[in-house]
Design a protein around this motif. Structure first.
Motif, PDB file in Angstrom:
ATOM      1  N   VAL A   6       5.936   1.545  -2.192  1.00 20.54           N
ATOM      2  CA  VAL A   6       5.781   0.136  -1.822  1.00 20.54           C
ATOM      3  C   VAL A   6       5.137   0.087  -0.431  1.00 20.54           C
ATOM      4  CG1 VAL A   6       6.994  -2.030  -1.352  1.00 20.54           C
ATOM      5  CG2 VAL A   6       7.760  -0.543  -3.215  1.00 20.54           C
ATOM      6  N   ALA A   7       4.109  -0.718  -0.291  1.00 21.14           N
ATOM      7  CA  ALA A   7       3.346  -0.717   0.965  1.00 21.14           C
ATOM      8  C   ALA A   7       4.182  -1.180   2.156  1.00 21.14           C
ATOM      9  CB  ALA A   7       2.105  -1.592   0.818  1.00 21.14           C
ATOM     10  N   ARG A   8       4.938  -2.253   1.993  1.00 22.99           N
ATOM     11  CA  ARG A   8       5.755  -2.806   3.071  1.00 22.99           C
ATOM     12  C   ARG A   8       7.044  -3.368   2.471  1.00 22.99           C
ATOM     13  NH1 ARG A   8       2.234  -0.618   5.435  1.00 22.99           N
ATOM     14  NH2 ARG A   8       0.884  -1.388   7.131  1.00 22.99           N
ATOM     15  N   ALA A   9       8.125  -3.283   3.246  1.00 21.73           N
ATOM     16  CA  ALA A   9       9.382  -3.916   2.853  1.00 21.73           C
ATOM     17  C   ALA A   9       9.856  -4.782   4.016  1.00 21.73           C
ATOM     18  CB  ALA A   9      10.431  -2.868   2.495  1.00 21.73           C
ATOM     19  N   HIS A  10      10.513  -5.891   3.697  1.00 20.64           N
ATOM     20  CA  HIS A  10      10.907  -6.852   4.721  1.00 20.64           C
ATOM     21  C   HIS A  10      12.345  -7.310   4.504  1.00 20.64           C
ATOM     22  CE1 HIS A  10       6.526  -7.686   5.634  1.00 20.64           C
ATOM     23  NE2 HIS A  10       6.442  -7.232   4.394  1.00 20.64           N
TER      24      HIS A  10
END
Length: 283
Positions: A254-258
């Motif tokens: 996953v490219a980014r997690a927030h």
């Protein structure tokens, strides 16, 4: 010219590069907490989900429903029980979990999305073998650990313009339903879809160096240098599984997690479509 018009134009102008970068990509959103039980926040959230779909983002909405499950358990005079932050789920509790999550909560969210002119279909992890699980720990009862995700059903719904709304129930051996932590389910689904982003909605600002200091928000975490957060006790309590879910998702593609504050209206749009953002990003 009216200053408010200029401000709106600037906001749209700032959002455009982010919209372009996410068009055609998939975002998995775990929805829960106060944002799920507050009517105003719920309406804002469903509007945001529909907006993202309209600008070309494929949104997968994964939800829990802890407060609703607790309410139903109290109606039958059964006290909720937790072990290490996970709900102990005996046979009777599992029936309540399945009824509340796959029934009431899931279908209400679908209806709200459609009220905001979106197209949504509600499914639970048992549908189409979306989520397959084995028993996690004997002492937790019918709590599952996901072993397989069938992403075909989600991808097909996205291709046809629908927003999949997924309740975190998995299918175990002999068609037994298992209760699955919604954060974990969202993280694994995002990983299997190779999503551009995983977003966890919470009831705090994000990951903070000190929970009693509002200005101690950590804006960015590099997952390769994240162990110190655990070693120094920055991550503790209920944040441990959330942070681990974000780190695992990024490490698995996953490219980014927030992690963002679901108590703020339109927080997901602020995080994804503005320069400043609003929560903690893992990359």
């Amino acid at each position: 010219m009216n200053d408010s018009y200029m401000e709106r134009a600037l906001i749209l102008s700032q959002a455009l590069p982010y919209i372009k970068s996410l068009a055609g990509k998939t975002i998995v959103v775990k929805y829960g907490g106060n944002a799920m039980i507050n009517t105003e926040l719920k309406q804002a959230m469903m509007s945001d989900i529909v907006l993202m779909k309209l600008v070309g983002v494929n949104v997968v909405l994964v939800h829990g429903g802890g407060p609703e499950i607790n309410t139903m358990l109290k109606k039958i005079n059964k006290e909720p029980r937790f072990i290490d932050g996970l709900r102990y789920t005996d046979k009777e509790t599992m029936e309540i979990v399945q009824m509340v999550l796959a029934g009431k909560v899931n279908k209400n969210l679908v209806a709200l999305i459609q009220e905001h002119m979106g197209k949504a279909i509600g499914i639970c992890g048992m549908d189409g073998n979306l989520l397959v699980a084995d028993k996690a720990k004997k002492e937790l009862g019918f709590v599952g650990e996901i072993t397989k995700v069938n992403t075909d059903i989600i991808e097909e719904l996205n291709e046809k313009g629908y927003i999949p709304v997924v309740s975190s129930i998995a299918k175990g051996p002999n068609a037994q339903a298992y209760n699955v932590n919604a954060d974990t389910a969202a993280s694994i689904i995002a990983s299997e879809l190779k999503a551009a982003k995983l977003v966890l909605m919470t009831d705090i600002k994000g990951l903070m160096k000190s929970t009693d200091q509002e200005d101690s928000l950590i804006h960015v975490v590099n997952v390769n240098d994240s162990q110190y957060l655990f070693d120094e006790g920055v991550v503790s309590g209920g944040m441990i599984p959330k942070v681990k879910c974000c780190i695992d998702a990024v490490k698995k593609g996953v490219a980014r997690a927030h992690i963002i504050d679901g108590r703020i209206p339109h927080s997901i749009l602020i995080e994804l479509f503005t320069d400043e953002g609003i929560g903690t990003m893992f990359c």
